[in-house]
Design an enzyme around this catalytic site. Structure first.
Site, PDB file in Angstrom:
ATOM      1  N   TYR A  53     -15.564  30.905 -15.421  1.00 23.87           N
ATOM      2  CA  TYR A  53     -15.129  31.236 -14.050  1.00 23.87           C
ATOM      3  C   TYR A  53     -15.047  32.737 -13.834  1.00 23.87           C
ATOM      4  O   TYR A  53     -15.331  33.230 -12.731  1.00 23.87           O
ATOM      5  CB  TYR A  53     -13.790  30.548 -13.740  1.00 23.87           C
ATOM      6  CG  TYR A  53     -13.982  29.064 -13.522  1.00 23.87           C
ATOM      7  CD1 TYR A  53     -13.773  28.145 -14.551  1.00 23.87           C
ATOM      8  CD2 TYR A  53     -14.463  28.575 -12.301  1.00 23.87           C
ATOM      9  CE1 TYR A  53     -14.013  26.793 -14.370  1.00 23.87           C
ATOM     10  CE2 TYR A  53     -14.709  27.214 -12.114  1.00 23.87           C
ATOM     11  CZ  TYR A  53     -14.493  26.336 -13.149  1.00 23.87           C
ATOM     12  OH  TYR A  53     -14.743  24.994 -12.976  1.00 23.87           O
ATOM     13  N   ARG A  56     -18.493  33.780 -12.780  1.00 23.64           N
ATOM     14  CA  ARG A  56     -18.828  33.365 -11.397  1.00 23.64           C
ATOM     15  C   ARG A  56     -18.040  34.198 -10.396  1.00 23.64           C
ATOM     16  O   ARG A  56     -18.546  34.567  -9.339  1.00 23.64           O
ATOM     17  CB  ARG A  56     -18.535  31.869 -11.229  1.00 23.64           C
ATOM     18  CG  ARG A  56     -19.463  30.971 -12.038  1.00 23.64           C
ATOM     19  CD  ARG A  56     -19.081  29.506 -11.916  1.00 23.64           C
ATOM     20  NE  ARG A  56     -19.240  29.027 -10.549  1.00 23.64           N
ATOM     21  CZ  ARG A  56     -18.686  27.878 -10.116  1.00 23.64           C
ATOM     22  NH1 ARG A  56     -17.926  27.151 -10.936  1.00 23.64           N
ATOM     23  NH2 ARG A  56     -18.870  27.465  -8.886  1.00 23.64           N
ATOM     24  N   ASP A  91     -16.922  29.779  -3.410  1.00 21.73           N
ATOM     25  CA  ASP A  91     -17.219  31.179  -3.083  1.00 21.73           C
ATOM     26  C   ASP A  91     -16.533  31.541  -1.766  1.00 21.73           C
ATOM     27  O   ASP A  91     -15.981  30.673  -1.092  1.00 21.73           O
ATOM     28  CB  ASP A  91     -18.750  31.411  -3.011  1.00 21.73           C
ATOM     29  CG  ASP A  91     -19.430  30.630  -1.879  1.00 21.73           C
ATOM     30  OD1 ASP A  91     -20.417  29.916  -2.146  1.00 21.73           O
ATOM     31  OD2 ASP A  91     -18.969  30.742  -0.723  1.00 21.73           O
ATOM     32  N   HIS A 106     -12.278  22.210  -2.882  1.00 18.97           N
ATOM     33  CA  HIS A 106     -12.375  22.339  -4.343  1.00 18.97           C
ATOM     34  C   HIS A 106     -11.771  23.653  -4.831  1.00 18.97           C
ATOM     35  O   HIS A 106     -12.025  24.063  -5.956  1.00 18.97           O
ATOM     36  CB  HIS A 106     -13.844  22.242  -4.795  1.00 18.97           C
ATOM     37  CG  HIS A 106     -14.399  20.858  -4.655  1.00 18.97           C
ATOM     38  ND1 HIS A 106     -15.733  20.575  -4.762  1.00 18.97           N
ATOM     39  CD2 HIS A 106     -13.787  19.666  -4.407  1.00 18.97           C
ATOM     40  CE1 HIS A 106     -15.926  19.271  -4.591  1.00 18.97           C
ATOM     41  NE2 HIS A 106     -14.765  18.698  -4.371  1.00 18.97           N
ATOM     42  N   GLY A 172     -26.202  21.165   2.879  1.00 20.87           N
ATOM     43  CA  GLY A 172     -26.398  21.691   1.519  1.00 20.87           C
ATOM     44  C   GLY A 172     -25.582  21.030   0.445  1.00 20.87           C
ATOM     45  O   GLY A 172     -25.044  21.707  -0.434  1.00 20.87           O
ATOM     46  N   SER A 174     -25.539  17.515  -2.357  1.00 18.84           N
ATOM     47  CA  SER A 174     -26.319  16.390  -2.901  1.00 18.84           C
ATOM     48  C   SER A 174     -25.642  15.058  -2.629  1.00 18.84           C
ATOM     49  O   SER A 174     -26.208  14.001  -2.872  1.00 18.84           O
ATOM     50  CB  SER A 174     -26.496  16.591  -4.415  1.00 18.84           C
ATOM     51  OG  SER A 174     -25.211  16.710  -5.032  1.00 18.84           O
ATOM     52  N   ASN A 198     -30.339  19.632   4.965  1.00 23.99           N
ATOM     53  CA  ASN A 198     -30.440  19.772   3.513  1.00 23.99           C
ATOM     54  C   ASN A 198     -31.879  20.078   3.094  1.00 23.99           C
ATOM     55  O   ASN A 198     -32.826  19.592   3.735  1.00 23.99           O
ATOM     56  CB  ASN A 198     -29.948  18.483   2.842  1.00 23.99           C
ATOM     57  CG  ASN A 198     -29.343  18.769   1.473  1.00 23.99           C
ATOM     58  OD1 ASN A 198     -28.407  19.552   1.356  1.00 23.99           O
ATOM     59  ND2 ASN A 198     -29.915  18.149   0.441  1.00 23.99           N
ATOM     60  N   ASP A 200     -33.407  19.093   0.229  1.00 18.59           N
ATOM     61  CA  ASP A 200     -34.055  17.878  -0.303  1.00 18.59           C
ATOM     62  C   ASP A 200     -33.327  16.641   0.213  1.00 18.59           C
ATOM     63  O   ASP A 200     -32.230  16.739   0.746  1.00 18.59           O
ATOM     64  CB  ASP A 200     -33.978  17.883  -1.854  1.00 18.59           C
ATOM     65  CG  ASP A 200     -34.461  19.204  -2.443  1.00 18.59           C
ATOM     66  OD1 ASP A 200     -33.658  19.866  -3.136  1.00 18.59           O
ATOM     67  OD2 ASP A 200     -35.598  19.594  -2.133  1.00 18.59           O
ATOM     68  N   ALA A 216     -31.140  26.026   4.548  1.00 18.45           N
ATOM     69  CA  ALA A 216     -29.975  26.182   5.441  1.00 18.45           C
ATOM     70  C   ALA A 216     -30.109  27.421   6.317  1.00 18.45           C
ATOM     71  O   ALA A 216     -29.709  27.409   7.495  1.00 18.45           O
ATOM     72  CB  ALA A 216     -28.709  26.272   4.600  1.00 18.45           C
TER      73      ALA A 216
HETATM   74  N1  APR Z   1     -30.727  25.034   1.944  1.00 22.14           N
HETATM   75  C1  APR Z   1     -30.205  23.788   2.130  1.00 22.14           C
HETATM   76  N2  APR Z   1     -29.901  22.953   1.115  1.00 22.14           N
HETATM   77  C2  APR Z   1     -30.142  23.401  -0.135  1.00 22.14           C
HETATM   78  C3  APR Z   1     -30.689  24.676  -0.410  1.00 22.14           C
HETATM   79  C4  APR Z   1     -30.990  25.507   0.696  1.00 22.14           C
HETATM   80  N3  APR Z   1     -31.506  26.733   0.542  1.00 22.14           N
HETATM   81  N4  APR Z   1     -30.827  24.811  -1.759  1.00 22.14           N
HETATM   82  C5  APR Z   1     -30.359  23.664  -2.297  1.00 22.14           C
HETATM   83  N5  APR Z   1     -29.970  22.817  -1.330  1.00 22.14           N
HETATM   84  C6  APR Z   1     -29.408  21.474  -1.474  1.00 22.14           C
HETATM   85  C7  APR Z   1     -30.032  20.678  -2.591  1.00 22.14           C
HETATM   86  O1  APR Z   1     -31.139  19.945  -2.088  1.00 22.14           O
HETATM   87  C8  APR Z   1     -28.873  19.754  -3.004  1.00 22.14           C
HETATM   88  O2  APR Z   1     -28.904  18.554  -2.248  1.00 22.14           O
HETATM   89  O3  APR Z   1     -28.051  21.644  -1.820  1.00 22.14           O
HETATM   90  C9  APR Z   1     -27.630  20.548  -2.619  1.00 22.14           C
HETATM   91  C10 APR Z   1     -26.887  21.106  -3.827  1.00 22.14           C
HETATM   92  O4  APR Z   1     -26.373  20.016  -4.552  1.00 22.14           O
HETATM   93  P1  APR Z   1     -25.404  20.299  -5.782  1.00 22.14           P
HETATM   94  O5  APR Z   1     -25.995  21.328  -6.654  1.00 22.14           O
HETATM   95  O6  APR Z   1     -25.039  18.956  -6.365  1.00 22.14           O
HETATM   96  O7  APR Z   1     -24.092  20.961  -5.134  1.00 22.14           O
HETATM   97  P2  APR Z   1     -22.943  20.226  -4.327  1.00 22.14           P
HETATM   98  O8  APR Z   1     -23.453  19.026  -3.617  1.00 22.14           O
HETATM   99  O9  APR Z   1     -22.238  21.257  -3.545  1.00 22.14           O
HETATM  100  O10 APR Z   1     -21.965  19.724  -5.530  1.00 22.14           O
HETATM  101  C11 APR Z   1     -20.744  19.111  -5.131  1.00 22.14           C
HETATM  102  O11 APR Z   1     -20.095  18.969  -7.452  1.00 22.14           O
HETATM  103  O12 APR Z   1     -20.030  19.920  -9.517  1.00 22.14           O
HETATM  104  C12 APR Z   1     -19.281  19.652  -8.402  1.00 22.14           C
HETATM  105  O13 APR Z   1     -17.400  20.862  -7.693  1.00 22.14           O
HETATM  106  C13 APR Z   1     -18.794  20.921  -7.758  1.00 22.14           C
HETATM  107  O14 APR Z   1     -18.457  21.368  -5.412  1.00 22.14           O
HETATM  108  C14 APR Z   1     -19.399  20.880  -6.362  1.00 22.14           C
HETATM  109  C15 APR Z   1     -19.697  19.408  -6.167  1.00 22.14           C
END
Ligand code: APR
Ligand code: ZN
Length: 229
Positions: A53, A56, A91, A106, A172, A174, A198, A200, A216
């Site tokens: 941490y 980060r 962040d 979070h 943004g 998953s 998103n 993907d 985004a």
């Molecule tokens: N623009 C839009 N979406 C994007 C971009 C972008 N430039 N780059 C990546 N993504 C999307 C990806 O397609 C994915 O679906 O953002 C998502 C990121 O997914 P994760 O990496 O799983 O992050 P997140 O969903 O925020 O994770 C949720 O999991 O590990 C824990 O606490 C952690 O808060 C986090 C939580």
């Protein structure tokens, strides 16, 4: 006036240079979350967790908000408290783009929590060197982030906002981590409109009334322009 709940995930900060978790090269590719993001991991190896941490937190000074963060700040400036922004991100890019009410479900990288007196402090330095708590002087500060197995912050207020809103927008993420992953189902179950922006397909893309694909920094400003007309 349309009341909007916006949920953001790591994808909203990706174009600012903040690593996501599950994309290729993401944080969970280089680290097993069970060794750096659980209370058990912290008890077993606090130095490893602090270094994860601390790195980060230090990286925050090298990144800037992108057009998506700025567009969401513009949305709040125009619609006021009709916008409820909840983020899974730790962040501070929403704040630095000018959003004044950010609900960090979070927690936050730039905060430390004392496990002795319970005080929470804004924190920009490191924790691995066990600095004293400004409140009680003990050397028991931990990152003020919500680890796996811990209860997210603001859940009651988030559920209330989801109940009161007309539109739920997910940006943004998953959609694999609960309770945030359930927000779209809660919104649909209560007759709200839902939109996903998103890069993907996510685990819940097919649940949304509409799901737009793209970065985004392009999708969010275009959507905010649509909302503000
Ligand atoms: N623009 C839009 N979406 C994007 C971009 C972008 N430039 N780059 C990546 N993504 C999307 C990806 O397609 C994915 O679906 O953002 C998502 C990121 O997914 P994760 O990496 O799983 O992050 P997140 O969903 O925020 O994770 C949720 O999991 O590990 C824990 O606490 C952690 O808060 C986090 C939580
Ligand atoms: Zn203390």
């Amino acid at each position: 006036m349309t009341r909007i709940v916006v949920l953001t995930g790591a994808g909203v900060s990706a174009e600012s240079g903040v690593a996501t978790f599950r994309d290729s090269g993401g944080l969970w590719e280089g680290h097993d979350p069970m060794t750096v993001a659980t209370p058990e991991a912290f008890a077993a190896d606090p130095d490893l967790v602090h270094r994860f941490y601390d790195a980060r937190r230090a990286a925050l000074s090298r990144v800037r908000p992108n057009a998506a963060h700025h567009a969401l700040a513009r949305l709040e400036a125009a619609l006021g408290d009709a916008v409820y922004l909840v983020t899974q991100n730790v962040d501070d890019l929403h704040e630095r783009a000018g959003t004044s009410r950010v609900h960090h479900m979070h927690g936050r990288l730039r905060a430390a929590w004392c496990t002795v007196c319970g005080a929470r402090h804004t924190w920009d330095g490191t924790l691995v060197d066990r600095p004293p708590c400004p409140g009680c002087g003990s050397s028991s500060l931990r990152p003020d982030v919500v680890w796996f197995g811990e209860v997210p912050y603001d859940m009651e207020a988030i559920e209330e906002a989801l109940w009161d809103c007309d539109l739920f927008v997910s940006i943004g993420t998953s959609g694999v981590v609960y309770p945030a992953a359930a927000f779209v189902h809660y919104a649909i179950g209560n007759g709200k409109q839902t939109l996903e922006l998103n890069l993907d397909r996510s685990d819940s893309s097919s649940d949304f009334h509409e799901s737009r694909r793209g970065p985004a920094s392009e999708l969010v400003p275009a959507w905010v322009d649509e909302v503000l007309g």
